[in-house]
Motif scaffolding. Structure first.
Motif, short mmCIF file in Angstrom:
data_model
loop_
_atom_site.label_atom_id
_atom_site.label_comp_id
_atom_site.label_asym_id
_atom_site.label_seq_id
_atom_site.Cartn_x
_atom_site.Cartn_y
_atom_site.Cartn_z
N GLY A 179 32.29 36.74 43.67
CA GLY A 179 31.76 38.11 43.73
C GLY A 179 32.86 39.15 43.53
O GLY A 179 34.01 38.93 43.92
N TYR A 180 32.50 40.25 42.89
CA TYR A 180 33.46 41.34 42.66
C TYR A 180 33.00 42.57 43.43
O TYR A 180 31.81 42.89 43.45
N THR A 181 33.95 43.25 44.05
CA THR A 181 33.65 44.58 44.59
C THR A 181 34.62 45.58 43.97
O THR A 181 35.79 45.22 43.74
N PRO A 182 34.22 46.82 43.69
CA PRO A 182 32.89 47.36 43.91
C PRO A 182 31.85 46.77 42.96
O PRO A 182 32.05 46.71 41.75
N SER A 183 30.71 46.34 43.56
CA SER A 183 29.62 45.70 42.83
C SER A 183 28.57 46.74 42.45
O SER A 183 28.69 47.92 42.82
N PHE A 184 27.52 46.28 41.78
CA PHE A 184 26.41 47.20 41.49
C PHE A 184 25.76 47.66 42.81
O PHE A 184 25.23 48.77 42.88
N ALA A 185 25.80 46.82 43.84
CA ALA A 185 25.25 47.25 45.14
C ALA A 185 26.07 48.43 45.69
O ALA A 185 25.53 49.37 46.26
N ASP A 186 27.40 48.39 45.47
CA ASP A 186 28.23 49.53 45.90
C ASP A 186 27.88 50.77 45.06
O ASP A 186 27.82 51.88 45.59
N GLY A 187 27.68 50.55 43.76
CA GLY A 187 27.30 51.67 42.88
C GLY A 187 25.99 52.29 43.35
O GLY A 187 25.83 53.51 43.36
N LEU A 188 25.05 51.42 43.77
CA LEU A 188 23.75 51.92 44.26
C LEU A 188 23.92 52.69 45.58
O LEU A 188 23.30 53.74 45.77
N THR A 212 45.60 52.07 37.07
CA THR A 212 44.40 51.76 37.86
C THR A 212 43.46 50.88 37.05
O THR A 212 42.78 50.01 37.59
N PHE A 213 43.41 51.14 35.74
CA PHE A 213 42.51 50.37 34.87
C PHE A 213 43.02 48.95 34.71
O PHE A 213 42.24 47.99 34.64
N VAL A 214 44.34 48.80 34.62
CA VAL A 214 44.89 47.44 34.49
C VAL A 214 44.54 46.64 35.74
O VAL A 214 44.07 45.49 35.66
N HIS A 215 44.74 47.26 36.91
CA HIS A 215 44.48 46.54 38.16
C HIS A 215 43.00 46.16 38.28
O HIS A 215 42.67 45.05 38.69
N GLU A 216 42.11 47.10 37.96
CA GLU A 216 40.69 46.78 38.14
C GLU A 216 40.23 45.75 37.12
O GLU A 216 39.42 44.88 37.41
N ASN A 217 40.78 45.82 35.90
CA ASN A 217 40.42 44.81 34.89
C ASN A 217 40.89 43.43 35.33
O ASN A 217 40.19 42.43 35.15
N ASN A 276 23.25 35.33 37.52
CA ASN A 276 24.40 34.52 37.95
C ASN A 276 25.70 35.12 37.44
O ASN A 276 26.77 34.67 37.81
N ALA A 277 25.57 36.09 36.55
CA ALA A 277 26.77 36.72 35.99
C ALA A 277 27.33 37.74 36.99
O ALA A 277 26.66 38.10 37.96
N ILE A 278 28.55 38.21 36.74
CA ILE A 278 29.21 39.15 37.65
C ILE A 278 28.95 40.58 37.17
O ILE A 278 29.07 40.86 35.97
N ALA A 279 28.61 41.46 38.12
CA ALA A 279 28.38 42.87 37.76
C ALA A 279 29.31 43.73 38.60
O ALA A 279 29.25 43.70 39.83
N GLY A 280 30.16 44.49 37.94
CA GLY A 280 31.10 45.35 38.66
C GLY A 280 31.00 46.78 38.17
O GLY A 280 30.62 47.04 37.03
N ILE A 281 31.31 47.71 39.06
CA ILE A 281 31.34 49.13 38.66
C ILE A 281 32.81 49.58 38.70
O ILE A 281 33.55 49.22 39.61
N PHE A 284 38.53 42.26 38.13
CA PHE A 284 37.19 41.99 37.64
C PHE A 284 37.16 40.70 36.80
O PHE A 284 36.31 39.83 36.98
N LEU A 285 38.12 40.58 35.89
CA LEU A 285 38.11 39.42 34.99
C LEU A 285 38.41 38.12 35.75
O LEU A 285 37.89 37.07 35.40
N LYS A 286 39.23 38.22 36.80
CA LYS A 286 39.45 37.02 37.63
C LYS A 286 38.14 36.61 38.31
O LYS A 286 37.83 35.43 38.42
N SER A 287 37.37 37.59 38.77
CA SER A 287 36.07 37.27 39.38
C SER A 287 35.15 36.59 38.37
O SER A 287 34.42 35.66 38.71
N VAL A 288 35.20 37.07 37.13
CA VAL A 288 34.35 36.46 36.10
C VAL A 288 34.80 35.01 35.86
O VAL A 288 34.00 34.08 35.83
N GLN A 289 36.12 34.85 35.73
CA GLN A 289 36.66 33.51 35.45
C GLN A 289 36.32 32.52 36.57
O GLN A 289 35.93 31.39 36.32
N ASN A 290 36.48 32.99 37.81
CA ASN A 290 36.27 32.08 38.95
C ASN A 290 34.84 32.11 39.48
O ASN A 290 34.52 31.44 40.45
N ASN A 291 34.02 32.94 38.84
CA ASN A 291 32.63 33.12 39.27
C ASN A 291 32.53 33.44 40.76
O ASN A 291 31.73 32.88 41.50
#
Ligand code: SOE
Length: 370
Positions: free
Chosen positions: A339-348, A322-327, A120-125, A330-337
């Protein structure tokens, strides 16, 4: 709600992400509150001083000991360390932000993507180059159809830090630790950028690739008395086809003399073209109907992606943004639960292409990606 963050890794990427976390409250006031809780690594002395410098209140030498204390694990270790801590964190309900490439091997990447699907947690690459304002703007233009039907993708990522045969051995040169060399380290960025820029049309379905190692042993000490084998590629190139009918060429090297960190991508469509170079990251070159050549536009206007968070028009930003923007995303996705992209599915999905390029090199033939 404050998110407690654990960061595994404190060198290059550790600094880049810690800097981003520190900038968020200043420039993105609606970002979730974060607590730089614990820095994780193996060398206690180096860890203490890094924690001090990067603003973490605790240190830990065992990642497993701190999973119950954190909401988010940043997995910034060498590629082989991406696997078990990320899977264990996701199983414990801890969100994971993992550096690229997802894993050293396709089978490990599959396990990670499976763990992400079941959690249920968020996974981002952390494919940070998606978060350049110029790249985001380019995607908007492609998605709104301004370039028409896409025919060509031409991407290359060139570095030259290994051209000296005495450049020292590092984990990035070990197949066991890194998986692959220029292919996974740099090619993963190019493949992800192509997927991002083309959206649904970015699915690569066939590849033909070659890999090359120019120097197969390197010194581990400054005297050069001890050496270790290089077991990954120094350079790769690949031609690919996209399911949409577009064709692509990809290249990366650590031997491209004169190119220190040269990440470029060009897209040609039936109605226009664009090209981006990291060396001129505040700009985009565009060719639109009626133009007699590429026009260079600055992506520094307040209505360009993310720019209103920074400086007045025309004041440029840099690689670290770029790191500020992605953080932030990503953290907004975690807070709001959400989905985040790029996800682990994108990494795969990227890892499947990397793996197929390696297989193509080994077999000397085109490989289909199922
Ligand atoms: C080293 O080759 C490296 O730091 C990569 O690992 C990064 O992903 C790239 O952005 C810059 O170069």
């Amino acid at each position: 709600m404050t998110l407690d963050i654990g960061v595994l890794g404190y060198r290059f990427m550790g600094k880049a992400h810690a800097n981003a976390l520190a900038r968020l409250p200043m420039f993105f006031p609606d970002a979730p509150d974060v607590n730089r809780h614990v820095l994780i690594g193996r060398n206690e002395t180096a860890l203490e001083s890094a924690a001090d410098q990067l603003g973490f209140s605790h240190t830990a030498t065992e990642w497993a000991d701190v999973l119950s204390d954190i909401d988010v694990l940043y997995n910034l270790g060498p590629n082989h360390v991406h696997v078990e801590p990320s899977i264990a964190a996701l199983e414990a309900g801890v969100s994971v932000f993992c550096e690229k490439p997802l894993a050293p091997t396709l089978s490990a990447a599959k396990r990670m993507a499976e763990a992400a699907r079941e959690s249920n947690a968020i996974a981002g690459i952390a494919f940070n180059y998606r978060y350049l304002p110029a790249v985001q703007y380019a995607r908007q233009r492609i998605m709104s159809g301004d370039l028409g039907e896409i025919h060509h993708v031409r991407a290359r990522y060139l570095q030259d830090w290994l051209v000296d045969p005495d450049a020292p051995w590092s984990w990035r040169l070990s197949e066991e630790m890194a998986g692959s060399g220029s292919l996974g380290d740099l090619g993963a960025h190019s493949i992800d950028l192509a997927r991002f820029l083309l959206g649904d049309a970015g699915q690569i379905d066939r590849v033909s690739g070659q890999l090359r190692t120019f120097v197969d042993e390197r010194p581990v000490d400054t005297e050069g008395e001890q050496t270790r084998p290089v077991t990954v590629d120094d350079a790769y190139s690949a031609q690919v086809t996209f399911a949409s009918g577009a064709m692509g060429t990809f290249e990366a090297s650590r031997f491209a003399t004169g190119h220190e960190n040269d990440n470029t991508i060009e897209i040609n469509g039936s109605a226009g073209s664009l090209r981006f170079s990291l060396e001129r990251l505040n700009e985009l070159e565009l060719l639109e109907p009626g133009d007699r050549g590429f026009q260079t536009i600055m992506i520094t206007d307040p209505d360009d992606p993310y720019i209103d968070h920074w400086w007045p028009p025309g004041h440029t930003i840099g690689w670290e943004h770029t790191f500020v923007h992605e953080n932030y995303e990503f953290l907004k996705s975690v807070q709001n639960n959400t989905g985040y992209t790029p996800s682990f599915a994108d990494g795969l999905a990227v890892q499947r292409v990397l793996d197929a390029i390696e297989e193509s090199d080994e077999r000397g033939e085109w490989i289909e990606i199922g």
